[in-house]
Design an enzyme around this catalytic site. Structure first.
Site, PDB file in Angstrom:
ATOM      1  N   SER A   1      -2.210  -1.796   2.964  1.00 39.26           N
ATOM      2  CA  SER A   1      -1.147  -2.663   3.482  1.00 39.26           C
ATOM      3  C   SER A   1      -1.707  -3.902   4.160  1.00 39.26           C
ATOM      4  O   SER A   1      -1.079  -4.957   4.160  1.00 39.26           O
ATOM      5  CB  SER A   1      -0.273  -1.872   4.459  1.00 39.26           C
TER       6      SER A   1
ATOM      7  N   CYS B   1      -4.421  -6.347  -8.931  1.00 43.10           N
ATOM      8  CA  CYS B   1      -5.551  -5.744  -8.214  1.00 43.10           C
ATOM      9  C   CYS B   1      -5.663  -6.287  -6.786  1.00 43.10           C
ATOM     10  O   CYS B   1      -6.295  -7.321  -6.551  1.00 43.10           O
ATOM     11  CB  CYS B   1      -6.849  -6.008  -8.963  1.00 43.10           C
TER      12      CYS B   1
ATOM     13  N   ALA C   1      -8.636  -1.180   2.401  1.00 41.18           N
ATOM     14  CA  ALA C   1      -7.609  -2.198   2.607  1.00 41.18           C
ATOM     15  C   ALA C   1      -6.424  -1.912   1.698  1.00 41.18           C
ATOM     16  O   ALA C   1      -6.529  -2.021   0.476  1.00 41.18           O
ATOM     17  CB  ALA C   1      -8.161  -3.600   2.324  1.00 41.18           C
TER      18      ALA C   1
ATOM     19  N   THR D   1      -2.646   0.431 -10.701  1.00 36.27           N
ATOM     20  CA  THR D   1      -1.710   1.005 -11.660  1.00 36.27           C
ATOM     21  C   THR D   1      -1.862   0.361 -13.033  1.00 36.27           C
ATOM     22  O   THR D   1      -1.871  -0.865 -13.153  1.00 36.27           O
ATOM     23  CB  THR D   1      -0.269   0.834 -11.159  1.00 36.27           C
TER      24      THR D   1
ATOM     25  N   GLU E   1       3.160  -1.051  -2.365  1.00 34.43           N
ATOM     26  CA  GLU E   1       3.684  -2.400  -2.088  1.00 34.43           C
ATOM     27  C   GLU E   1       4.134  -2.537  -0.643  1.00 34.43           C
ATOM     28  O   GLU E   1       5.088  -3.237  -0.325  1.00 34.43           O
ATOM     29  CB  GLU E   1       4.806  -2.775  -3.061  1.00 34.43           C
TER      30      GLU E   1
END
Length: 379
Positions: free
Chosen positions: A131, A123, A129, A157, A362
């Site tokens: 990257s 998380c 917010a 996810t 990511e």
């Protein structure tokens, strides 16, 4: 780095390939339509030793290296990157515990998580917010021997299926990125409210949800690492998780190549198969180049991580390249199929939808480029 796989790595590759062929590919379309967490597949993958692979053996894991795990992830990604993301989400969610947790914390939580086949989510991302992780607004305020969390996480996810959450929150607002800390918390703790899966373009078998923290009290012993070490934990996590993620992108690019090669080899136009036309042939060649290059970048970044060497630049290069390669190859595959490729009846349509997220999560491609530039000037 030895590019030749060892006998054990060949076994790992074959095991993941067999699972993908038997269970992932046949069910990929159905899970894409259901758009929910594939718990039965997670159970089967766990039984086969294909989840929690990087967790050390002493805690009940398989103890695979990052390189070994990327080899498996490429095979899972070949079948469906939505399913592969769902099955391997623990290797992102558990990394903060593995990297920053104390020995007491690992011994207290890891064996139970693995034995009970629990899902763990990571998380970080918030509505404002993504990257820019230093811009997190979820707060953790100290009250006696506990921390009280308030805020919102988004795009988490596996969050609807998770039993545990690795949560990053601001503990010292005036300290910038040094004011972040990490907490490892039961997902059913009072004050945690989880939303329904967010409708998504692709990777629908890996549902993402919104999670609200409303005066969620977390005991002090659930903080991972020192107060203020959260940003470092995030960066160290990504140095490991990005090669793992990119391996799935390589698998998708390989699947796009194989589908396009097969179709171009049987589709006829103007008296010959379309593979004989230079415009098509060059696309097929580029797809093959991307698979080979992406695989090399992924395995090099993973190998460096296993050695304990710095791999921040190499992980960013792999993420930037493989995300773009997956999207380019999926798009080219649709083009090779022509009009029929635009149909949901063809696998390349789903590949194109699934590929897009590799350029985003990511850390976007552009964030990876910024990391690479920073590392160039640091060296």
């Amino acid at each position: 780095m030895n590019l030749e796989l060892t006998a054990e790595q060949h076994k790992i590759q074959e095991q993941h390939r067999e699972f993908t062929e038997a269970l992932v590919i046949p069910s990929a379309v159905a899970w894409d339509r259901i758009a929910d967490y594939p718990r039965p597949l997670f159970e089967q993958a766990t039984e086969a030793g294909l989840t929690n692979r990087i967790v050390p053996v002493r805690y009940g894991g398989r103890g695979l290296s990052v390189l070994d795990t990327t080899i498996g992830n490429e095979e899972l990604g070949y079948g469906c990157t939505g399913i592969s993301t769902a099955l391997t989400i623990n290797e992102l969610g558990l990394l903060p515990l593995l990297l920053a947790g104390s020995e007491d914390q690992k011994e207290a939580w890891l064996p139970g998580i693995l034995a009970d086949r629990e899902v763990v989510s990571f998380c970080v991302t918030e509505p404002e917010a993504g990257s820019d992780v230093a811009a997190l607004q979820t707060t953790a305020a100290r009250q006696g021997d506990r921390w009280v969390l308030n805020g919102t996480k988004l795009w988490i996810t596996g969050g609807n299926a998770a039993a545990w959450l690795a949560i990053f929150a601001v503990t010292d607002p005036d300290q910038g990125h040094e004011g972040l800390s990490c907490f490892f918390v039961r997902a059913d703790a009072p004050g945690i409210v989880r939303g329904d899966p967010i409708p998504k373009m692709g990777q629908r078998a890996a549902p993402a949800v919104r999670i609200e923290f409303q005066d969620c009290a977390v005991p002090d012993l659930h903080m991972l690492g020192d107060r203020g070490s959260g940003f470092l934990t995030i960066m160290q996590t990504f140095d490991t998780s990005r090669p793992l993620l990119c391996a799935q992108a390589v698998g998708l690019a390989r699947r796009a190549r194989d589908e396009a090669v097969a179709y171009a080899g049987r589709r006829r136009a103007f008296g010959q198969t379309i593979s004989r036309f230079q415009g098509v042939g060059f696309m097929l060649a580029d797809m093959d180049i991307r698979v080979a290059a992406g695989r090399g970048l992924v395995r090099h970044a993973a190998w460096l991580r296993d050695k304990g060497a710095g791999n921040t630049r190499e992980a960013a290069i792999a993420k930037a390249y493989c995300g773009e390669a997956a999207m380019a190859s999926a798009t080219d595959a649709v083009q090779v199929f022509g009009g029929v490729g635009y149909s949901a009846d063809q696998p390349v349509e789903k590949l194109m939808r699934d590929a897009k997220i590799f350029q985003i999560y990511e850390g976007t491609t552009q964030i990876q480029q910024q990391i690479i530039v920073r590392e160039l000037y640091r060296s």
